[in-house]
Scaffold this active site. Structure first.
Site, PDB file in Angstrom:
ATOM      1  N   PHE A 176       5.937   8.796-115.225  1.00  0.00           N
ATOM      2  CA  PHE A 176       5.343   7.885-114.259  1.00  0.00           C
ATOM      3  C   PHE A 176       4.583   6.785-114.997  1.00  0.00           C
ATOM      4  O   PHE A 176       3.898   7.057-115.991  1.00  0.00           O
ATOM      5  CB  PHE A 176       4.413   8.665-113.328  1.00  0.00           C
ATOM      6  CG  PHE A 176       3.927   7.833-112.187  1.00  0.00           C
ATOM      7  CD1 PHE A 176       4.777   7.511-111.144  1.00  0.00           C
ATOM      8  CD2 PHE A 176       2.632   7.338-112.172  1.00  0.00           C
ATOM      9  CE1 PHE A 176       4.344   6.715-110.093  1.00  0.00           C
ATOM     10  CE2 PHE A 176       2.189   6.535-111.127  1.00  0.00           C
ATOM     11  CZ  PHE A 176       3.048   6.224-110.082  1.00  0.00           C
TER      12      PHE A 176
ATOM     13  N   ASP B 226       0.397  16.446-116.036  1.00  0.00           N
ATOM     14  CA  ASP B 226       0.267  15.695-114.795  1.00  0.00           C
ATOM     15  C   ASP B 226       0.946  16.521-113.695  1.00  0.00           C
ATOM     16  O   ASP B 226       2.160  16.736-113.733  1.00  0.00           O
ATOM     17  CB  ASP B 226       0.918  14.315-114.934  1.00  0.00           C
ATOM     18  CG  ASP B 226       0.792  13.491-113.657  1.00  0.00           C
ATOM     19  OD1 ASP B 226       0.518  14.080-112.580  1.00  0.00           O
ATOM     20  OD2 ASP B 226       0.993  12.266-113.722  1.00  0.00           O
TER      21      ASP B 226
ATOM     22  N   ARG C 201      14.515   8.606-103.075  1.00  0.00           N
ATOM     23  CA  ARG C 201      13.865   9.890-103.303  1.00  0.00           C
ATOM     24  C   ARG C 201      13.566  10.538-101.959  1.00  0.00           C
ATOM     25  O   ARG C 201      13.080   9.877-101.047  1.00  0.00           O
ATOM     26  CB  ARG C 201      12.573   9.638-104.073  1.00  0.00           C
ATOM     27  CG  ARG C 201      11.919  10.858-104.630  1.00  0.00           C
ATOM     28  CD  ARG C 201      10.722  10.467-105.490  1.00  0.00           C
ATOM     29  NE  ARG C 201       9.627   9.949-104.685  1.00  0.00           N
ATOM     30  CZ  ARG C 201       8.409   9.656-105.154  1.00  0.00           C
ATOM     31  NH1 ARG C 201       8.154   9.806-106.444  1.00  0.00           N
ATOM     32  NH2 ARG C 201       7.478   9.196-104.377  1.00  0.00           N
TER      33      ARG C 201
ATOM     34  N   TYR D 219      -2.976  12.927-102.620  1.00  0.00           N
ATOM     35  CA  TYR D 219      -2.419  12.229-101.446  1.00  0.00           C
ATOM     36  C   TYR D 219      -0.954  12.540-101.186  1.00  0.00           C
ATOM     37  O   TYR D 219      -0.390  12.017-100.242  1.00  0.00           O
ATOM     38  CB  TYR D 219      -2.645  10.715-101.521  1.00  0.00           C
ATOM     39  CG  TYR D 219      -2.321  10.032-102.831  1.00  0.00           C
ATOM     40  CD1 TYR D 219      -1.006   9.801-103.208  1.00  0.00           C
ATOM     41  CD2 TYR D 219      -3.337   9.586-103.657  1.00  0.00           C
ATOM     42  CE1 TYR D 219      -0.715   9.149-104.384  1.00  0.00           C
ATOM     43  CE2 TYR D 219      -3.055   8.927-104.853  1.00  0.00           C
ATOM     44  CZ  TYR D 219      -1.747   8.712-105.207  1.00  0.00           C
ATOM     45  OH  TYR D 219      -1.457   8.061-106.370  1.00  0.00           O
ATOM     46  N   LYS D 220      -0.370  13.391-102.013  1.00  0.00           N
ATOM     47  CA  LYS D 220       1.033  13.747-101.808  1.00  0.00           C
ATOM     48  C   LYS D 220       1.081  15.057-100.998  1.00  0.00           C
ATOM     49  O   LYS D 220       0.747  15.063 -99.816  1.00  0.00           O
ATOM     50  CB  LYS D 220       1.736  13.860-103.151  1.00  0.00           C
ATOM     51  CG  LYS D 220       1.748  12.539-103.941  1.00  0.00           C
ATOM     52  CD  LYS D 220       2.391  12.720-105.303  1.00  0.00           C
ATOM     53  CE  LYS D 220       2.293  11.447-106.146  1.00  0.00           C
ATOM     54  NZ  LYS D 220       3.190  10.372-105.674  1.00  0.00           N
TER      55      LYS D 220
END
Lengths: 413, 413
Positions: free
Chosen positions: A122, A200, A375, A225-226
């Site tokens: 990322f 991560d 995705r 937040y995921k």
């Protein structure tokens, strides 16, 4: 795969009832982006309302309780990722936490001049390491392996990490492909060569089994937040193994990280334990939202979430092969379910225009990922098997209906 | 001072009507801590509710708009502190912003090995500078002057800053005494010697006139939970003068600070303009609350807020002399109104127990500040002159009624 099978899977789903905890308006569009921004549960919305009322009612006196939220919510989050109490804080953003922990790790390995990351990781992970390499005069080695081949990445890692490596930082589940590394063996490999390992877990926490204490992990960061459903820009989190407490010094010396903070004394003295990794005043409303999200995940249980995630992604993978590959798309995730996380990615040269047609038609909300991927992140708390079935069917219809020319970049996260 | 005079001041107060924008339950306790944690207006509570609904309704698509909030809300905040558009961001915490800007300033003055701060400044400011001094091999000089004597501090500064000074970081309004430095002349002095000037405006923004562009200021940071009423732990903010854009590099290289962020490309390339000072994903709910707070301050106008603040603190100062000094207390703020911000501090050896009696008796909520001070922050948006009158009267009654022994530290912020 037929819809009846998907319907049967919904009937047999032990987590099916949890969808009712969310305020979901109708069946369309199908939300397949829970791994980018999770939905709020009703309890989370109420928690946000209560936090605002709490502020209005208790005013500054509320800090007597609020001050402990980063560690209280951190301990709760820790239970989802196999971390015993006193090792997790919810604070700052993922990026800032990654910076703090990576800098602390480099400071603890002064004689070693190499930082190892992954070339496809990322962006923020790569950029933060690049900045720290520049600041500390180290060399950043970005492992080059296809993002859907975790075994190849692990091989590269084994061939690269050596006695000059200070720090290895990798995503446990890859943000684009969903490829999943072996947390335990990678940790052992890195530590065996004297480097520190920073994970991560942004795409892992709340969906995939993580056992930080069991892996013997050193450091980890993640967002909330995921899959944790903490809200847009909700605070990030960090983990520091107990054995490293007092031995790592993070670079941002703020008043919340100081021992005996409210004495406001001379000179910085790091707080004992995990507290030294705090910086400034913690975001109370955001922490309340994260806490409510965690409560629901706790009720579901990681084992059940993971079991459902595997079934959801298996259904998606099967349908991608059946319905989308004949139309020119490809599965851009590992084909081996044991090497995947909780999301899947589909590759197609026209991914951007395909994705826009799905969103603009109110059919499916997936996530475009540059340069040519769509995705699909079916969050197990609220996504049905029929949602996955319908999503792929609509994706196939849109793709079959017209050309999907290659197109420009998006502003989705 | 008598209560009739205070009542008349309330009747003549052009901002009196704004109190009705807040949901204030009764007259007691009197809240004198608006400079520590401001109250939420009704509009702010509604903005928080709307932000949660916005998340639920728009899901990931909301980012099309949310992504610009740090700069949109930043520009609005900038208008309160004399900053033209494109120079302010609302993001991260005050501590993290201070770190980012101080580190960037040091990076821009490589040949200079001294950092200057103030020995009595807010802890996070001192600690962050101390950490950066240690990390970069510089010497931190903390100016030693009484916290209620801004002229003495300015004299020390003039005698200290030289051609080895890389950075000076000072609070415009002192967190404890309320002493106010001269923004323009200090900035000129520091810049005249080739150093960069970083202002902490935590106690200035929203109450005291600040003219960053007019001062020619280089850098500034602040919080939004005091006079800006953004909520507990609301995001901080930062200012970088346009002339420094592209010339300062902050140390936390996150994806939000990169040019063409969503291309997710190789290597970190700082965004143009103020954007390079962003790091990670911005807190949307917190930003919405800050925005609503700013809207109300804008309606009031800085000039009117400052005029009222001066009258409120003048009334307090007069009553401290009349009612509290005879009981053994002292005004621990500058006696010259032209050298004060919008809050006042009272010193007494028994400040801690005195403060507890005021809070526990539901009389007044002030702020204890170690080791022996009570701070009174009458936020001009919602504090009445009669509130100030009543607060000091009750403080006098409590002090007169019993002994106030010296006591231990508090956990208030």
């Amino acid at each position: 795969m037929d819809r009846r099978t998907a319907e049967r899977l919904d009937l047999d789903d032990p987590l099916a009832g949890l969808r009712a905890e969310f305020d979901i308006a109708g069946d369309r569009p199908v939300y397949m982006d829970g791994n980018s921004l999770g939905r709020p549960s009703r309890a989370t919305v109420e928690a946000v309302h209560r936090a605002a009322a709490d502020w209005a009612g208790r005013l500054v006196g509320g800090w007597q309780e609020w001050i402990d939220l980063p560690s209280v919510v951190g301990d709760r989050l820790g239970r989802l990722v196999g971390a015993g109490p006193g090792q997790v804080l919810v604070c700052d953003s993922t990026t800032v936490n990654l910076y703090k922990l990576a800098a602390a790790a480099l400071d603890a390995r002064p004689g070693r001049d190499v930082i190892v990351g992954a070339a496809t990781d990322f962006p923020t992970d790569r950029y933060v390491l690049e900045g720290l390499a520049a600041a500390t005069g180290r060399r950043l080695v970005l492992l080059d392996a296809p993002d859907d081949d975790p075994a190849a990445l692990e091989d590269r890692l084994a061939a690269t990490v050596g006695d000059q490596t200070a720090l290895v930082s990798l995503s446990h589940v890859h943000y684009r492909s969903g490829a999943r590394l072996d947390g335990r063996s990678v940790t052992e490999l890195v530590q065996g060569r004297g480097a520190l390992m920073l994970w991560d877990l942004a795409h892992s926490a709340g969906s995939v089994p993580v056992d930080l204490d069991g892996w013997g992990a050193d450091l980890a960061v993640g967002c909330s937040y995921k899959y944790l459903n903490g809200g847009p820009g909700a605070p990030g989190w960090l983990y520091v193994r107990r054995g490293l407490h007092g031995r790592l010094r993070q670079p941002i010396w703020g008043w919340f990280g100081r021992a005996d903070q409210f004495a406001m004394g001379e000179g910085y003295v790091p707080a004992a334990g995990i507290g030294s990794h705090l910086t400034g005043t913690p975001p109370v409303i955001g922490l309340r939202a994260v806490d409510a999200g965690l409560e629901l995940l706790e009720r579901a249980g990681v084992a059940a979430l993971w079991a459902k995630s595997q079934r959801l992604t298996a259904l998606l993978a099967e349908m991608v092969e059946e319905d989308l590959v004949p139309l020119g798309a490809r599965l851009a995730s590992p084909s081996d379910p044991d090497r995947r996380g909780a999301h899947l990615t589909v590759g197609h040269t026209g991914a951007w225009t395909w994705c826009r047609a799905l969103v603009d038609g109110d059919l499916v909300i997936p996530d475009f990922r540059a340069p040519d991927r769509i995705r699909l992140g079916p969050a197990p708390l609220y996504t049905r098997f029929t949602d996955c079935f319908d999503a792929v069917r609509m994706m196939a219809e849109v793709l079959a209906a017209g050309p999907a020319p290659a197109g420009g970049p998006a502003r989705v996260t």
